[in-house]
Design a protein around this motif. Sequence first.
Motif: not given
Length: 312
Positions: A195-200, A258-272, A228-232
């Motif tokens: 639905l939507i993604t929340l990205l730190l 030469a550096h790592s990248r870290y991120s933490m997206p939260f993928f908010l989904h509907l009920r199955s 925050v972005n819209i999902g399919d």
Amino acid sequence: MSLKTLPVLSLASDPAELSRDIGESFHTFGFAMVKDHGLDPALVQRAWDLTETFFALPDAEKRSYFIAGQGGARGYTPFKTEIAKGAKLHDLKEFWHVGRDLPADHPLAGASMPPNIWPERPEGFRETFEQLYAALDRVGATILSRIAVWLGLDAHWFDGPIADGNSVLRLLHYPPVPDAEEGAIRAGAHEDINLITLLLGAHEAGLQLLTKQGEWIDVAPPEGALVVNIGDMLQRLTNHALPSTTHRVRNPVGERAAHSRYSMPFFLHLRSDFRFETLPGCISADNPDRYPVSISADDYLQERLREIGLKK
């Protein structure tokens, strides 16, 4: 609204004003940035520290938490497993998934929502990410309530569809890429499934979105803000009134490679068990229903997981 700059919106602003502004940003970009979301900075910092510590563990130890055949639903997914739909090379990333824990007798518990697994180290991993998951779940529900109003729905319209939803918190590590194979990219151009993604925000740059004008623009949230972005799934539900925007994580150049990248997206989904039926207010003579055949959220998810290589 500038077509090259995402606005930064406050979740503490007047609800009607926020509904208008976030709806306009999503309609224009498929993306928004939000501040004043209420996430505890100390909790977020612990999460960053633990993410970095976990991915520094030996490869064999990390792989002991990989569950074959589960589509990456929980635990560890190794480097170069996921591939963007239509891409030829796998993404240059590894990740860990934290999902929603349901009672064993819950009707939605099962293959698509299995129990979480937790690493033996680093210490405090489970407690920190259970708290962060719950906090992001609350923020996501608030944002959806504002989207609902923009769509002409009751502010609580999404409460039922996301109750016990199959949302996932992904901890991402993109290792250094000084010698990346030609054409390989940290995250190929794609749209999110949910639905939507929340990205730190990540500590390293690289996130870009593709505008309706066909131009890639950088997405760089200010300190503490969420992207925050819209999902399919929301695109489908709204008959494309709210677009799921193509985005990618490009490779760094020069010394940053030469550096790592870290991120933490939260993928908010509907009920199955939620069944898609296009919102009537998003259907018109100029925009007829693109999805007259109903499908469950879980069937849709499984189809997409196969497309990106996480399920066979």
